[in-house]
Write a protein that holds these residues in place. Structure first.
Motif, PDB file in Angstrom:
ATOM      1  N   ILE A 168      42.748  44.131  12.990  1.00 34.72           N
ATOM      2  CA  ILE A 168      42.062  44.351  11.778  1.00 34.72           C
ATOM      3  C   ILE A 168      42.976  44.905  10.701  1.00 34.72           C
ATOM      4  CG2 ILE A 168      40.013  45.165  10.453  1.00 34.72           C
ATOM      5  CD1 ILE A 168      39.459  42.803  11.932  1.00 34.72           C
ATOM      6  N   MET A 169      43.459  46.150  11.436  1.00 37.05           N
ATOM      7  CA  MET A 169      44.474  46.646  10.551  1.00 37.05           C
ATOM      8  C   MET A 169      45.630  46.174   9.872  1.00 37.05           C
ATOM      9  SD  MET A 169      43.427  49.837  10.021  1.00 37.05           S
ATOM     10  CE  MET A 169      44.667  51.213   9.842  1.00 37.05           C
ATOM     11  N   SER A 170      46.096  44.920  10.884  1.00 36.67           N
ATOM     12  CA  SER A 170      47.122  44.268  10.574  1.00 36.67           C
ATOM     13  C   SER A 170      46.869  42.926   9.608  1.00 36.67           C
ATOM     14  CB  SER A 170      47.679  43.410  11.753  1.00 36.67           C
ATOM     15  OG  SER A 170      48.831  42.473  11.379  1.00 36.67           O
ATOM     16  N   ALA A 171      45.630  42.375   9.663  1.00 43.79           N
ATOM     17  CA  ALA A 171      45.207  41.466   8.820  1.00 43.79           C
ATOM     18  C   ALA A 171      44.923  41.966   7.256  1.00 43.79           C
ATOM     19  CB  ALA A 171      43.922  40.823   9.353  1.00 43.79           C
ATOM     20  N   VAL A 172      44.521  43.291   7.277  1.00 40.52           N
ATOM     21  CA  VAL A 172      43.983  43.920   6.192  1.00 40.52           C
ATOM     22  C   VAL A 172      45.040  44.819   5.281  1.00 40.52           C
ATOM     23  CG1 VAL A 172      42.175  45.504   4.959  1.00 40.52           C
ATOM     24  CG2 VAL A 172      41.340  43.834   6.930  1.00 40.52           C
ATOM     25  N   TYR A 173      45.668  45.419   6.172  1.00 41.25           N
ATOM     26  CA  TYR A 173      46.745  46.391   5.470  1.00 41.25           C
ATOM     27  C   TYR A 173      48.178  45.972   5.918  1.00 41.25           C
ATOM     28  CZ  TYR A 173      42.475  49.149   4.856  1.00 41.25           C
ATOM     29  OH  TYR A 173      41.263  49.906   4.529  1.00 41.25           O
ATOM     30  N   ASN A 174      48.286  45.171   6.660  1.00 42.91           N
ATOM     31  CA  ASN A 174      49.354  44.958   7.334  1.00 42.91           C
ATOM     32  C   ASN A 174      50.171  46.065   8.020  1.00 42.91           C
ATOM     33  OD1 ASN A 174      51.905  43.341   8.069  1.00 42.91           O
ATOM     34  ND2 ASN A 174      53.083  44.097   6.400  1.00 42.91           N
ATOM     35  N   TYR A 175      49.435  46.916   8.582  1.00 40.82           N
ATOM     36  CA  TYR A 175      49.488  48.364   9.418  1.00 40.82           C
ATOM     37  C   TYR A 175      49.581  47.884  10.692  1.00 40.82           C
ATOM     38  CZ  TYR A 175      49.468  52.773  11.213  1.00 40.82           C
ATOM     39  OH  TYR A 175      49.372  54.096  12.150  1.00 40.82           O
ATOM     40  N   ALA A 219      38.370  46.476   1.769  1.00 42.99           N
ATOM     41  CA  ALA A 219      39.485  46.334   3.072  1.00 42.99           C
ATOM     42  C   ALA A 219      38.518  47.718   3.990  1.00 42.99           C
ATOM     43  CB  ALA A 219      40.588  47.258   2.310  1.00 42.99           C
ATOM     44  N   ALA A 220      38.240  48.792   3.516  1.00 43.61           N
ATOM     45  CA  ALA A 220      37.696  49.681   4.502  1.00 43.61           C
ATOM     46  C   ALA A 220      36.522  49.083   5.118  1.00 43.61           C
ATOM     47  CB  ALA A 220      37.236  51.024   3.697  1.00 43.61           C
ATOM     48  N   THR A 221      35.515  48.218   4.677  1.00 45.31           N
ATOM     49  CA  THR A 221      34.497  47.663   5.130  1.00 45.31           C
ATOM     50  C   THR A 221      34.774  46.694   6.120  1.00 45.31           C
ATOM     51  OG1 THR A 221      33.039  47.476   3.011  1.00 45.31           O
ATOM     52  CG2 THR A 221      32.373  46.303   4.587  1.00 45.31           C
ATOM     53  N   ALA A 222      35.875  46.041   6.068  1.00 44.30           N
ATOM     54  CA  ALA A 222      36.268  44.840   6.963  1.00 44.30           C
ATOM     55  C   ALA A 222      36.773  45.605   8.247  1.00 44.30           C
ATOM     56  CB  ALA A 222      37.723  44.076   6.348  1.00 44.30           C
ATOM     57  N   PHE A 223      37.512  46.837   8.329  1.00 40.67           N
ATOM     58  CA  PHE A 223      37.694  47.363   9.439  1.00 40.67           C
ATOM     59  C   PHE A 223      36.499  47.712  10.382  1.00 40.67           C
ATOM     60  CE2 PHE A 223      38.071  50.420  12.703  1.00 40.67           C
ATOM     61  CZ  PHE A 223      39.302  50.392  13.260  1.00 40.67           C
ATOM     62  N   ALA A 224      35.380  48.366   9.476  1.00 38.43           N
ATOM     63  CA  ALA A 224      33.919  48.657  10.261  1.00 38.43           C
ATOM     64  C   ALA A 224      33.586  47.440  10.860  1.00 38.43           C
ATOM     65  CB  ALA A 224      33.441  49.416   9.369  1.00 38.43           C
ATOM     66  N   ALA A 225      33.345  46.202   9.964  1.00 39.99           N
ATOM     67  CA  ALA A 225      32.678  45.215  10.354  1.00 39.99           C
ATOM     68  C   ALA A 225      33.510  44.353  11.663  1.00 39.99           C
ATOM     69  CB  ALA A 225      32.681  44.371   9.281  1.00 39.99           C
ATOM     70  N   GLY A 226      34.611  44.578  11.644  1.00 35.67           N
ATOM     71  CA  GLY A 226      35.453  43.676  12.570  1.00 35.67           C
ATOM     72  C   GLY A 226      35.803  44.263  13.976  1.00 35.67           C
TER      73      GLY A 226
END
Length: 515
Positions: A173-180, A293-300
């Motif tokens: 998720i971090m990679s997909a959302v933030y490229n982290y 973006a923050a929601t995406a992490f929690a959901a995934g």
């Protein structure tokens, strides 16, 4: 006097008419007898309320009325009824009930908890642009690489497999959302976000919201100093707010910094920010992107991690399923490389294992509550406006008329007599209607790749005693908004005797050539 008499007569008539109208209202769905003040709460298993609701369903039907203090709750125990209401009447059932816990725990940013309206639709559009089926294909190479990292971590320290699953799910998720790119081990961003997610899952439950909704004065507990004895909830809420603040801000700031440095690669955040460059003078759209973006992490991250833990438990408890899947992988893929997405259509039994994992113990046993915008009538029963509609996904996935021996892990139930997949995709695991999981295509690919890679590489088994006999154990599940198996004893060994990091790297290299 005559005007007063007419007014009095009119008032009496109005009362009679209103009384008759109320008498004409359809009945509420059946449910257990209520207790004074608190409502129908007797006998609920607070650790697994979905089990209690399923039992009520067998007694009272697919729609069960209950009340917790002043909050009306309608339990939906049938997939058919859930689709009839939440899918086919989604115009009326796409709202969320008011949850008083959202603000104290700092969750006002979370799209999943938004009331239905223009802001939610704006968030949803951003999600759809980044996570729709076609866009999800772009994440597959990254998901495979994260799967390879998962294998390396398990090979090195199999006893820490839970930590490796956390890292795997969060890093995708971090990679997909933030490229982290999350660090191996104890990544600071993942640790911070996971702490906030853990608090929310444990404490932000519908029953707490019902209590606070009935007694708003209790909200003052969140304004009391944290040192006041017994104010546990206040401390938890304060910790959640701080964790959430950093969760929303820090990864987003990282992406902005990489964009400024010219080193950012495509991601949900960088793509969205580039589209509004020079146009968002007020900063409102930037804030929306940050919240999405923050929601995406929690959901995934939490759902993927919990589902993979349930999968590993199933492989330990049902070794015959694991053996059949591994024979299939060997026949399709061979022993010179690992499976990839091109092999997916050739291995329907693996697809059946994924669907059975989603069915066997859903990560969200009660899904998330919906709320009707207006009164509705279904099968002669009144569903009042503002009621909390809770889809009991666990009851749907354990409906014996659909899934015989539902407590058993039987992937074959998703295959027809020819060995082909049936039309049942266990989509109830991803929610209903307009509020279903917009990231389900990315989640599906993450789950399949991890399952296929782990089955190809490792054997999961029970621990044995000194005589070589399996040591049985009691399966326990976590309580909260989501549910996963609590730690249990197992052994994880490479399928190839003597496999080391070099041998695994060779398999990964051969697989990379075909991605």
């Amino acid at each position: 006097m005559s005007l007063a008499a007419v007014a009095a007569i009119f008032a009496v008539a109005l009362v009679i008419v209103n009384h008759n109208k109320k008498g004409e209202r359809p009945p509420l769905p059946p449910g257990p007898p209520p207790l004074p003040i608190v409502g129908n709460v007797s006998g609920i298993d607070l650790g697994a309320p979905w089990l209690s609701y399923a039992k009520w369903g067998r007694l009272y039907g697919d729609l069960v009325y209950t009340r917790f203090f002043s909050q009306v709750i309608i339990i939906v125990n049938s997939e058919k009824v859930a689709k009839d209401l939440l899918d086919r009447r989604s115009h009326n059932y796409s709202d969320r009930p008011f949850l008083p816990t959202i603000a104290p725990f700092g969750l006002g940013f979370n799209t999943v908890l938004f009331r239905y309206g223009p802001l939610w639709r704006f968030h949803r559009r951003l999600f759809h642009q980044a996570l729709r089926p076609q866009a999800a294909l772009a994440y597959r190479p990254m998901q495979m690489q994260k799967g390879f990292q998962l294998l390396k971590g398990i090979l090195e320290t199999p006893e820490n497999y839970v930590d490796h699953l956390h890292l795997h799910s969060g890093s995708i998720i971090m990679s997909a959302v933030y490229n982290y790119e999350a660090e191996d081990g104890d990544d600071p961003f993942l640790r911070l976000i996971q702490r906030a997610v853990d608090i929310v899952i444990e404490d932000v439950r519908p029953e707490l919201s019902s209590i606070l909704g009935a007694f708003p004065i209790l909200l003052n507990v969140f304004n009391l100093p944290s040192w006041v004895p017994g104010i546990r909830l206040n401390k938890r809420a304060a910790e959640s707010r701080e964790c959430v603040r950093q969760w929303v801000e820090k990864p987003f700031q990282y992406t902005e910094e990489t964009m400024a440095a010219g080193t950012a690669t495509p991601s949900l955040v960088s793509n969205a920010l580039r589209k509004i460059e020079g146009e968002d003078q007020s900063g409102e759209v930037r804030q929306v992107i940050k919240d999405v973006a923050a929601t995406a992490f929690a959901a995934g991250a939490e759902t993927t991690n919990s589902t993979l833990r349930a999968f590993i438990l199933a492989m330990v408890l049902y070794p015959e399923v694991q053996e059949r899947a591994q024979k299939l992988i060997d026949s399709v893929v061979g022993s010179e490389r690992l499976p990839n997405f091109d092999d997916r259509s050739s291995m329907p039994y693996l697809e059946a294992i994924l669907r059975e994992t989603l069915r066997w113990h859903p990560t969200f046993p009660l899904s998330l509550p919906h709320a009707p915008v207006d009164d509705d009538i279904y099968n002669g029963y009144l569903i009042p406006k503002g009621a909390m509609i809770i889809p009991n996904v666990w009851a749907m996935s354990h409906d014996e008329s659909v899934y015989p021996n539902s407590h058993e892990f039987i992937p074959e139930r998703f295959l027809d007599s020819n060995g082909d997949l049936t039309d049942d995709t266990a989509q109830y695991a991803f929610g209903f209607g307009r509020r279903n999981c917009v990231g389900r295509y990315v989640a599906d690919a993450s789950l399949w790749s991890a399952i296929a890679l782990m089955l190809a590489t490792f054997k999961f088994a029970k621990v044995k005693d000194n005589d070589g006999n399996d040591i049985n154990f009691e399966v326990k599940w976590s309580a909260g908004i989501t549910s996963h198996p609590l730690p249990f004893p197992l052994t994880i060994t490479p399928r190839v005797p003597g496999m080391d990091a070099t041998m695994l790297d060779q398999l990964i290299s051969a697989t990379n050539c075909q991605i």
